[in-house]
Scaffold this motif. Structure first.
Motif, PDB file in Angstrom:
ATOM      1  N   UNK A 128       0.808  -1.221   0.000  1.00  0.00           N
ATOM      2  CA  UNK A 128       0.000   0.000   0.000  1.00  0.00           C
ATOM      3  C   UNK A 128       0.838   1.265   0.000  1.00  0.00           C
ATOM      4  N   UNK A 129       2.137   1.109   0.159  1.00  0.00           N
ATOM      5  CA  UNK A 129       3.078   2.225   0.237  1.00  0.00           C
ATOM      6  C   UNK A 129       2.700   3.196   1.361  1.00  0.00           C
ATOM      7  N   UNK A 130       2.326   2.609   2.490  1.00  0.00           N
ATOM      8  CA  UNK A 130       2.050   3.384   3.693  1.00  0.00           C
ATOM      9  C   UNK A 130       3.132   3.077   4.719  1.00  0.00           C
ATOM     10  N   UNK A 131       3.320   3.977   5.652  1.00  0.00           N
ATOM     11  CA  UNK A 131       4.263   3.752   6.747  1.00  0.00           C
ATOM     12  C   UNK A 131       3.707   2.625   7.629  1.00  0.00           C
ATOM     13  N   UNK A 132       4.579   1.823   8.198  1.00  0.00           N
ATOM     14  CA  UNK A 132       4.146   0.676   9.009  1.00  0.00           C
ATOM     15  C   UNK A 132       3.265   1.127  10.178  1.00  0.00           C
ATOM     16  N   UNK A 133       3.541   2.280  10.748  1.00  0.00           N
ATOM     17  CA  UNK A 133       2.715   2.795  11.847  1.00  0.00           C
ATOM     18  C   UNK A 133       1.301   3.108  11.390  1.00  0.00           C
ATOM     19  N   UNK A 134       1.181   3.635  10.194  1.00  0.00           N
ATOM     20  CA  UNK A 134      -0.137   3.929   9.625  1.00  0.00           C
ATOM     21  C   UNK A 134      -0.902   2.631   9.389  1.00  0.00           C
ATOM     22  N   UNK A 135      -0.202   1.622   8.882  1.00  0.00           N
ATOM     23  CA  UNK A 135      -0.843   0.322   8.640  1.00  0.00           C
ATOM     24  C   UNK A 135      -1.321  -0.272   9.970  1.00  0.00           C
ATOM     25  N   UNK A 136      -0.492  -0.191  10.992  1.00  0.00           N
ATOM     26  CA  UNK A 136      -0.889  -0.707  12.316  1.00  0.00           C
ATOM     27  C   UNK A 136      -2.138   0.005  12.830  1.00  0.00           C
ATOM     28  N   UNK A 137      -2.180   1.323  12.639  1.00  0.00           N
ATOM     29  CA  UNK A 137      -3.343   2.097  13.082  1.00  0.00           C
ATOM     30  C   UNK A 137      -4.597   1.643  12.349  1.00  0.00           C
ATOM     31  N   UNK A 138      -4.514   1.513  11.026  1.00  0.00           N
ATOM     32  CA  UNK A 138      -5.677   1.051  10.248  1.00  0.00           C
ATOM     33  C   UNK A 138      -6.074  -0.365  10.658  1.00  0.00           C
ATOM     34  N   UNK A 139      -5.097  -1.196  10.931  1.00  0.00           N
ATOM     35  CA  UNK A 139      -5.343  -2.579  11.342  1.00  0.00           C
ATOM     36  C   UNK A 139      -6.104  -2.614  12.670  1.00  0.00           C
ATOM     37  N   UNK A 140      -5.611  -1.886  13.660  1.00  0.00           N
ATOM     38  CA  UNK A 140      -6.250  -1.887  14.984  1.00  0.00           C
ATOM     39  C   UNK A 140      -7.629  -1.248  14.938  1.00  0.00           C
ATOM     40  N   UNK A 141      -7.753  -0.130  14.273  1.00  0.00           N
ATOM     41  CA  UNK A 141      -9.056   0.542  14.159  1.00  0.00           C
ATOM     42  C   UNK A 141     -10.046  -0.322  13.380  1.00  0.00           C
ATOM     43  N   UNK A 142      -9.553  -0.964  12.326  1.00  0.00           N
ATOM     44  CA  UNK A 142     -10.417  -1.838  11.532  1.00  0.00           C
ATOM     45  C   UNK A 142     -10.916  -3.023  12.341  1.00  0.00           C
ATOM     46  N   UNK A 143     -10.026  -3.631  13.137  1.00  0.00           N
ATOM     47  CA  UNK A 143     -10.451  -4.758  13.984  1.00  0.00           C
ATOM     48  C   UNK A 143     -11.495  -4.297  15.000  1.00  0.00           C
ATOM     49  N   UNK A 144     -11.271  -3.138  15.593  1.00  0.00           N
ATOM     50  CA  UNK A 144     -12.207  -2.624  16.595  1.00  0.00           C
ATOM     51  C   UNK A 144     -13.573  -2.318  15.968  1.00  0.00           C
ATOM     52  N   UNK A 145     -13.557  -1.728  14.790  1.00  0.00           N
ATOM     53  CA  UNK A 145     -14.810  -1.431  14.094  1.00  0.00           C
ATOM     54  C   UNK A 145     -15.519  -2.723  13.707  1.00  0.00           C
ATOM     55  N   UNK A 146     -14.768  -3.702  13.219  1.00  0.00           N
ATOM     56  CA  UNK A 146     -15.372  -4.996  12.875  1.00  0.00           C
ATOM     57  C   UNK A 146     -15.975  -5.665  14.108  1.00  0.00           C
ATOM     58  N   UNK A 147     -15.265  -5.588  15.222  1.00  0.00           N
ATOM     59  CA  UNK A 147     -15.772  -6.167  16.468  1.00  0.00           C
ATOM     60  C   UNK A 147     -17.128  -5.540  16.817  1.00  0.00           C
ATOM     61  N   UNK A 148     -17.214  -4.227  16.707  1.00  0.00           N
ATOM     62  CA  UNK A 148     -18.459  -3.518  16.998  1.00  0.00           C
ATOM     63  C   UNK A 148     -19.563  -3.943  16.034  1.00  0.00           C
ATOM     64  N   UNK A 149     -19.232  -4.036  14.752  1.00  0.00           N
ATOM     65  CA  UNK A 149     -20.225  -4.422  13.749  1.00  0.00           C
ATOM     66  C   UNK A 149     -20.700  -5.863  13.963  1.00  0.00           C
ATOM     67  N   UNK A 150     -19.795  -6.758  14.305  1.00  0.00           N
ATOM     68  CA  UNK A 150     -20.183  -8.148  14.554  1.00  0.00           C
ATOM     69  C   UNK A 150     -21.090  -8.245  15.764  1.00  0.00           C
ATOM     70  N   UNK A 151     -20.779  -7.498  16.811  1.00  0.00           N
ATOM     71  CA  UNK A 151     -21.630  -7.508  18.005  1.00  0.00           C
ATOM     72  C   UNK A 151     -23.028  -6.974  17.691  1.00  0.00           C
ATOM     73  N   UNK A 152     -23.132  -5.942  16.870  1.00  0.00           N
ATOM     74  CA  UNK A 152     -24.428  -5.408  16.453  1.00  0.00           C
ATOM     75  C   UNK A 152     -25.183  -6.460  15.633  1.00  0.00           C
ATOM     76  N   UNK A 153     -24.470  -7.174  14.794  1.00  0.00           N
ATOM     77  CA  UNK A 153     -25.071  -8.189  13.926  1.00  0.00           C
ATOM     78  C   UNK A 153     -25.658  -9.336  14.748  1.00  0.00           C
ATOM     79  N   UNK A 154     -25.011  -9.682  15.850  1.00  0.00           N
ATOM     80  CA  UNK A 154     -25.469 -10.802  16.682  1.00  0.00           C
ATOM     81  C   UNK A 154     -26.604 -10.440  17.624  1.00  0.00           C
ATOM     82  N   UNK A 155     -26.917  -9.181  17.736  1.00  0.00           N
ATOM     83  CA  UNK A 155     -27.983  -8.749  18.670  1.00  0.00           C
ATOM     84  C   UNK A 155     -29.329  -8.998  18.119  1.00  0.00           C
TER      85      UNK A 155
END
Length: 159
Positions: free
Chosen positions: A132-159
């Motif tokens: 993606x030609x992004x800095x590794x720190x930026x990738x880590x941020x997107x990775x962590x934020x993406x996992x957290x957002x997915x976690x929230x979406x999955x929890x909403x889906x299971x309700x």
């Protein structure tokens, strides 16, 4: 690298390469085929040369990504993701399942790309940063934020 080694590596990664090309073309499989064909031509014509600075798969995915960007810029027609069929087949029996592709589409584009490469293509964050030609720190941020957002979406889906 000789032609036989190159052919072997391309065959080994063809399926994943096609899936990545389709993703880069907003899940349009026909455009994915075209981008993959153009990528292979670049490689055969030595317009893209593997210099062994990363893994072959990382390099290949990077070439595919830039080929797709060029292809879509020239084409200048973008189809809405809501109108694109992804090719998910219905199960013949009734089970409560979560449509992760649908949830992934709700993420911002960078988070979507990072999670797709990490979980679906088994790439490391370093490889993703290269592609993606992004800095590794930026990738880590997107990775962590993406996992957290997915976690929230999955929890909403299971309700």
């Amino acid at each position: 690298m000789n032609k036989n080694e190159l052919a072997t590596l391309l065959k080994k990664h063809h399926k994943d390469a096609f899936l990545w090309a389709s993703h880069c073309c907003y899940y349009n499989q026909e455009e994915g085929k075209e981008v993959l064909q153009r990528t292979y031509l670049k490689i055969v014509d030595k317009k893209a040369i593997f210099k062994e600075k990363s893994t072959f798969k990382t390099w290949l995915f990077s070439v595919i990504r830039f080929t797709a960007i060029d292809y879509l810029k020239k084409k200048k027609t973008y189809e809405s993701l809501e109108n694109v069929k992804i090719g998910i087949e219905d199960t013949p029996y009734e089970i409560h399942t979560i449509d992760y592709k649908k949830l992934l589409k709700q993420l911002p584009e960078r988070q979507h790309q990072v999670l797709l490469l990490a979980f679906y293509h088994d790439m490391t964050l370093t490889e993703i940063a290269t592609i993606t030609q992004l800095h590794i720190g930026t990738v880590r941020t997107h990775y962590e934020r993406g996992k957290e957002t997915m976690r929230t979406l999955v929890l909403k889906e299971n309700v």
